[in-house]
Scaffold this active site. Sequence first.
Site, short mmCIF file in Angstrom:
data_model
loop_
_atom_site.label_atom_id
_atom_site.label_comp_id
_atom_site.label_asym_id
_atom_site.label_seq_id
_atom_site.Cartn_x
_atom_site.Cartn_y
_atom_site.Cartn_z
N ASN A 2 18.74 -23.18 -17.74
CA ASN A 2 17.80 -23.44 -18.83
C ASN A 2 18.51 -23.18 -20.17
OD1 ASN A 2 15.78 -23.42 -20.74
ND2 ASN A 2 14.41 -22.05 -19.61
N HIS A 52 11.74 -30.64 -19.72
CA HIS A 52 12.52 -29.44 -20.00
C HIS A 52 12.99 -28.87 -18.66
CE1 HIS A 52 13.79 -25.56 -21.22
NE2 HIS A 52 12.76 -24.93 -20.69
N CYS A 89 11.31 -23.26 -25.76
CA CYS A 89 11.86 -24.39 -24.99
C CYS A 89 11.32 -25.73 -25.45
CB CYS A 89 11.60 -24.17 -23.51
SG CYS A 89 12.50 -22.73 -22.89
O1 UT7 Z 1 11.72 -22.23 -20.19
C1 UT7 Z 1 10.64 -21.45 -20.49
C2 UT7 Z 1 10.13 -20.60 -19.64
N1 UT7 Z 1 10.62 -20.08 -18.43
C3 UT7 Z 1 10.23 -20.60 -17.27
O2 UT7 Z 1 9.63 -21.65 -17.19
C4 UT7 Z 1 10.47 -19.75 -16.04
C5 UT7 Z 1 9.25 -19.71 -15.20
N2 UT7 Z 1 9.36 -18.86 -14.04
C6 UT7 Z 1 10.18 -19.10 -13.00
O3 UT7 Z 1 10.94 -20.03 -13.02
C7 UT7 Z 1 10.06 -18.22 -11.79
O4 UT7 Z 1 8.91 -17.42 -11.91
C8 UT7 Z 1 11.29 -17.32 -11.53
C9 UT7 Z 1 12.45 -18.17 -11.09
C10 UT7 Z 1 11.63 -16.54 -12.79
C11 UT7 Z 1 10.98 -16.35 -10.39
O5 UT7 Z 1 10.60 -17.07 -9.22
P1 UT7 Z 1 9.29 -16.67 -8.43
O6 UT7 Z 1 9.22 -17.56 -7.28
O7 UT7 Z 1 8.14 -16.68 -9.40
O8 UT7 Z 1 9.65 -15.21 -7.96
P2 UT7 Z 1 8.82 -13.88 -8.18
O9 UT7 Z 1 8.97 -13.39 -9.57
O10 UT7 Z 1 7.46 -14.05 -7.61
O11 UT7 Z 1 9.61 -12.90 -7.21
C12 UT7 Z 1 9.63 -13.10 -5.79
C13 UT7 Z 1 10.52 -12.05 -5.20
C14 UT7 Z 1 10.23 -10.64 -5.72
O12 UT7 Z 1 10.46 -9.73 -4.65
P3 UT7 Z 1 9.24 -9.11 -3.80
O13 UT7 Z 1 8.40 -8.42 -4.81
O14 UT7 Z 1 8.56 -10.28 -3.18
O15 UT7 Z 1 9.93 -8.22 -2.84
C15 UT7 Z 1 11.26 -10.43 -6.78
O16 UT7 Z 1 11.57 -9.07 -6.97
O17 UT7 Z 1 11.88 -12.31 -5.55
C16 UT7 Z 1 12.45 -11.17 -6.19
N3 UT7 Z 1 13.40 -11.62 -7.20
C17 UT7 Z 1 14.66 -11.92 -6.90
N4 UT7 Z 1 15.37 -11.89 -5.77
C18 UT7 Z 1 16.65 -12.27 -5.81
C19 UT7 Z 1 13.17 -11.84 -8.53
N5 UT7 Z 1 14.30 -12.28 -9.11
C20 UT7 Z 1 15.24 -12.35 -8.13
C21 UT7 Z 1 16.60 -12.72 -8.11
N6 UT7 Z 1 17.26 -12.68 -6.93
N7 UT7 Z 1 17.24 -13.14 -9.22
#
Ligand code: UT7
Length: 333
Positions: free
Chosen positions: A288, A258, A116
């Site tokens: 993204n 970004h 990125c």
């Molecule tokens: O550009 C280069 C790099 N990329 C980034 O900068 C991305 C960086 N990361 C992020 O933007 C975030 O970590 C995400 C958007 C990918 C995820 O958000 P988060 O707030 O970190 O969520 P999480 O991974 O902690 O998941 C929270 C919950 C989980 O459920 P439980 O375990 O709490 O029951 C996940 O399974 O949300 C669940 N989850 C979803 N639910 C609905 C994960 N993905 C989804 C989804 N829809 N798409």
Amino acid sequence: MKPHIRAKITALGTYVPPRILDNNELEKLVATSNDWILERTGIRERHLVDKGVAASDLAVEAAKDLAARHNVDLSTVEAIIVGTVTPDMMYPSTACLVQKKLNIPQAWGFDISAGCSGFVFSLTTGVKLIESGAHKKVLVIGADVNSSMIDYTDRATCILFGDGAGAVLLEPCEEGEDVGFIDFVHQIEGFGGDYLYQPGGGSLHPASHETVDQKMHYVHQDGQQVFKYAVKKMAEMTERVLAKNGLTGADVDCFISHQANKRIITATADRLKMPAEKVIINIEDYGNTTAGTIPLAMRTAVETGRLKKGDTLLIASVGAGFTSGASIIKWAF
Ligand code: UT7
């Protein structure tokens, strides 16, 4: 002593493919919801290519848009730098394909792989070609077809990414002109390769039935780890480049980060005490787009009147690698 040459951005073009994948359609593909995606990322929709459209095609369209908007004769371009992690193929480079498609045989060029941070690293490299006196017109492009390596059954990644491209033209400033590229800080931290990577198809894991069965040609991401690193690093890099130049957030007229997650952008802006009107966020419309996000956001900034000639622009990125960078630019048009 040779007089110092400063590089300025004199033209900007962008392109996103017409097909849109919105959150409601994603609800039909994976267990997710419009509300979750909007709240956790800020994304509402993303643009995706149709089959057969590659990174070089998006790059070419962005370059043509730049030429049309700013009346640029592309046959005067001396070098092409393409930031991408989704090249059309392993080789030739996307820059070679862009050169051929634009029919500009006089230009040399190469690709930069920095995730990125692809556009930010490419911009600095292009600036150095101008500052050294080697070239007078350098085309810098960020282009990615993320949909080519996304697993649309993986809700953790498929909601995040879109396809798109942007291009800028770099030229030397006139003598005494008070615009142009001021400074940069860049960093790579290789431990980040454990958290965001696409393992298949390279020399370590050449394509095979096994790599396909094991989904090794898709993006693999530990979202939480990348998120934590991005929030910390984005603040660190922006503060570093500002401090290096005796500036603070108050001196910045426009901040373009970004666009990976709205929460990362606002956390950085808050840390820099930057009011919302100075912070460009268009992730809602594009997701993204990897190396495409910053030029796409430049376009949004210019079109909404929030980036004008003479403004101090701060750009910043964190990406796979990990790679990171921040630069200060005095906008030239
Ligand atoms: O550009 C280069 C790099 N990329 C980034 O900068 C991305 C960086 N990361 C992020 O933007 C975030 O970590 C995400 C958007 C990918 C995820 O958000 P988060 O707030 O970190 O969520 P999480 O991974 O902690 O998941 C929270 C919950 C989980 O459920 P439980 O375990 O709490 O029951 C996940 O399974 O949300 C669940 N989850 C979803 N639910 C609905 C994960 N993905 C989804 C989804 N829809 N798409």
